[in-house]
Design a protein around this motif. Structure first.
Motif, PDB file in Angstrom:
ATOM      1  N   MET A  97       0.833  -1.204   0.000  1.00 16.73           N
ATOM      2  CA  MET A  97       0.000   0.000   0.000  1.00 16.73           C
ATOM      3  C   MET A  97       0.868   1.254   0.000  1.00 16.73           C
ATOM      4  SD  MET A  97      -3.084  -1.039   2.564  1.00 16.73           S
ATOM      5  CE  MET A  97      -4.051   0.435   2.325  1.00 16.73           C
ATOM      6  N   ILE A  98       1.937   1.249   0.798  1.00 18.03           N
ATOM      7  CA  ILE A  98       2.813   2.427   0.855  1.00 18.03           C
ATOM      8  C   ILE A  98       3.541   2.596  -0.470  1.00 18.03           C
ATOM      9  CG2 ILE A  98       4.798   3.450   2.014  1.00 18.03           C
ATOM     10  CD1 ILE A  98       3.848   2.047   4.577  1.00 18.03           C
ATOM     11  N   ARG A  99       3.994   1.490  -1.072  1.00 24.06           N
ATOM     12  CA  ARG A  99       4.666   1.584  -2.371  1.00 24.06           C
ATOM     13  C   ARG A  99       3.723   2.125  -3.437  1.00 24.06           C
ATOM     14  NH1 ARG A  99       8.165  -3.954  -2.109  1.00 24.06           N
ATOM     15  NH2 ARG A  99       9.853  -3.086  -0.848  1.00 24.06           N
ATOM     16  N   GLU A 100       2.457   1.747  -3.370  1.00 23.50           N
ATOM     17  CA  GLU A 100       1.466   2.274  -4.313  1.00 23.50           C
ATOM     18  C   GLU A 100       1.269   3.775  -4.101  1.00 23.50           C
ATOM     19  OE1 GLU A 100      -3.191   1.454  -5.516  1.00 23.50           O
ATOM     20  OE2 GLU A 100      -2.091  -0.082  -4.408  1.00 23.50           O
ATOM     21  N   ALA A 101       1.345   4.215  -2.841  1.00 22.78           N
ATOM     22  CA  ALA A 101       1.178   5.638  -2.537  1.00 22.78           C
ATOM     23  C   ALA A 101       2.414   6.449  -2.916  1.00 22.78           C
ATOM     24  CB  ALA A 101       0.875   5.825  -1.050  1.00 22.78           C
ATOM     25  N   LEU A 102       3.555   5.799  -3.092  1.00 32.80           N
ATOM     26  CA  LEU A 102       4.774   6.506  -3.489  1.00 32.80           C
ATOM     27  C   LEU A 102       4.715   6.984  -4.931  1.00 32.80           C
ATOM     28  CD1 LEU A 102       7.592   4.317  -1.889  1.00 32.80           C
ATOM     29  CD2 LEU A 102       6.921   6.614  -1.226  1.00 32.80           C
ATOM     30  N   ILE A 103       3.910   6.337  -5.754  1.00 31.70           N
ATOM     31  CA  ILE A 103       3.835   6.674  -7.175  1.00 31.70           C
ATOM     32  C   ILE A 103       3.058   7.978  -7.344  1.00 31.70           C
ATOM     33  CG2 ILE A 103       2.998   5.935  -9.429  1.00 31.70           C
ATOM     34  CD1 ILE A 103       3.277   3.031  -8.358  1.00 31.70           C
ATOM     35  N   VAL A 104       3.722   8.960  -7.920  1.00 26.50           N
ATOM     36  CA  VAL A 104       3.085  10.262  -8.151  1.00 26.50           C
ATOM     37  C   VAL A 104       2.307  10.186  -9.460  1.00 26.50           C
ATOM     38  CG1 VAL A 104       3.483  12.732  -8.479  1.00 26.50           C
ATOM     39  CG2 VAL A 104       4.974  11.412  -6.970  1.00 26.50           C
ATOM     40  N   PRO A 105       0.983  10.413  -9.422  1.00 28.77           N
ATOM     41  CA  PRO A 105       0.206  10.334 -10.663  1.00 28.77           C
ATOM     42  C   PRO A 105       0.583  11.461 -11.618  1.00 28.77           C
ATOM     43  CG  PRO A 105      -1.169  11.115  -8.873  1.00 28.77           C
ATOM     44  CD  PRO A 105       0.157  10.748  -8.276  1.00 28.77           C
ATOM     45  N   LYS A 106       0.603  11.125 -12.908  1.00 24.64           N
ATOM     46  CA  LYS A 106       0.923  12.134 -13.908  1.00 24.64           C
ATOM     47  C   LYS A 106      -0.251  13.094 -14.054  1.00 24.64           C
ATOM     48  CE  LYS A 106       3.974   9.259 -16.670  1.00 24.64           C
ATOM     49  NZ  LYS A 106       4.175   8.620 -17.982  1.00 24.64           N
ATOM     50  N   THR A 107       0.060  14.381 -14.206  1.00 25.06           N
ATOM     51  CA  THR A 107      -0.997  15.371 -14.388  1.00 25.06           C
ATOM     52  C   THR A 107      -1.397  15.392 -15.855  1.00 25.06           C
ATOM     53  OG1 THR A 107       0.657  17.113 -14.695  1.00 25.06           O
ATOM     54  CG2 THR A 107      -0.233  16.825 -12.486  1.00 25.06           C
ATOM     55  N   ARG A 108      -2.699  15.459 -16.106  1.00 23.81           N
ATOM     56  CA  ARG A 108      -3.202  15.483 -17.475  1.00 23.81           C
ATOM     57  C   ARG A 108      -3.105  16.896 -18.023  1.00 23.81           C
ATOM     58  NH1 ARG A 108      -7.331  17.098 -20.309  1.00 23.81           N
ATOM     59  NH2 ARG A 108      -8.013  15.921 -22.107  1.00 23.81           N
ATOM     60  N   ARG A 109      -2.509  17.001 -19.197  1.00 23.44           N
ATOM     61  CA  ARG A 109      -2.434  18.294 -19.861  1.00 23.44           C
ATOM     62  C   ARG A 109      -3.464  18.304 -20.986  1.00 23.44           C
ATOM     63  NH1 ARG A 109       3.380  17.349 -19.970  1.00 23.44           N
ATOM     64  NH2 ARG A 109       4.256  18.258 -18.094  1.00 23.44           N
ATOM     65  N   PRO A 110      -4.437  19.190 -20.939  1.00 20.59           N
ATOM     66  CA  PRO A 110      -5.449  19.218 -22.000  1.00 20.59           C
ATOM     67  C   PRO A 110      -4.806  19.622 -23.329  1.00 20.59           C
ATOM     68  CG  PRO A 110      -5.765  21.043 -20.478  1.00 20.59           C
ATOM     69  CD  PRO A 110      -4.692  20.181 -19.900  1.00 20.59           C
ATOM     70  N   THR A 111      -5.159  18.919 -24.383  1.00 20.92           N
ATOM     71  CA  THR A 111      -4.607  19.209 -25.701  1.00 20.92           C
ATOM     72  C   THR A 111      -5.724  19.578 -26.659  1.00 20.92           C
ATOM     73  OG1 THR A 111      -4.792  16.890 -26.321  1.00 20.92           O
ATOM     74  CG2 THR A 111      -2.693  17.596 -25.396  1.00 20.92           C
ATOM     75  N   LYS A 112      -5.328  20.227 -27.760  1.00 21.51           N
ATOM     76  CA  LYS A 112      -6.296  20.613 -28.786  1.00 21.51           C
ATOM     77  C   LYS A 112      -5.975  19.820 -30.048  1.00 21.51           C
ATOM     78  CE  LYS A 112      -7.006  25.256 -27.025  1.00 21.51           C
ATOM     79  NZ  LYS A 112      -6.879  26.694 -27.272  1.00 21.51           N
ATOM     80  N   PRO A 113      -6.991  19.553 -30.879  1.00 22.86           N
ATOM     81  CA  PRO A 113      -6.716  18.814 -32.117  1.00 22.86           C
ATOM     82  C   PRO A 113      -5.836  19.633 -33.063  1.00 22.86           C
ATOM     83  CG  PRO A 113      -9.005  19.519 -32.053  1.00 22.86           C
ATOM     84  CD  PRO A 113      -8.410  19.825 -30.711  1.00 22.86           C
ATOM     85  N   GLY A 114      -4.953  18.949 -33.792  1.00 21.74           N
ATOM     86  CA  GLY A 114      -4.067  19.626 -34.736  1.00 21.74           C
ATOM     87  C   GLY A 114      -4.774  19.977 -36.033  1.00 21.74           C
TER      88      GLY A 114
END
Length: 141
Positions: A97-114
């Motif tokens: 459980m602690i090892r799972e909590a160590l993982i920092v979730p990636k932040t989502r960057r909103p993108t626009k269609p090209g």
């Protein structure tokens, strides 16, 4: 005072863990009525000096209902008939459980269609429109 390694930088002191033993429920005959094989582990996450604050917050999310309002993580194991195996199993679950909590979730960057994606969309709309345009009443002249 034995340290339990979690990662290269984090280790928990075994003095921070409080284990209590009770009789396990379920099958086992006379054996289950005489031995305290079930293990309840309590780990005060809020007061732990071993964990950074960010990990404490993520651990609270990972733990869910196993975390009390006071910030104490409570885990119970009674699967094995041996107290030693139950102790090891509950500690392994805590470490996971602690090892799972160590993982920092990636932040989502909103993108626009090209530009190409927009052009494909418009072309598809035009093609569909021309197909529909071809339908209709046929006039005989």
């Amino acid at each position: 005072m034995v340290a339990i390694p979690i990662s290269r930088t984090i280790a928990i002191d075994s003095d921070e863990l409080v284990e209590s033993f009770t009789r396990a429920s379920g099958p086992g005959g006379q054996h289950v009525n005489t031995t305290d094989s079930a293990v309840m582990l309590r780990f005060d996450v809020a007061a732990s000096p071993s964990l950074p604050d960010a990990v404490k917050h993520r651990l609270a999310v990972v733990a869910g209902s196993r975390m009390t309002r006071e910030g104490v993580l409570v885990l119970r194991s009674e699967g094995a008939r041996s107290q030693l195996l139950n102790r090891q199993e509950v500690r392994d679950r805590l470490i996971e459980m602690i090892r799972e909590a160590l993982i920092v979730p990636k932040t989502r960057r909103p993108t626009k269609p090209g530009k190409a994606a927009k052009a494909r969309r418009v072309d598809a709309k035009k093609a569909r429109a021309s197909v529909k345009q071809g339908r209709g009443k046929v006039s005989i002249d």
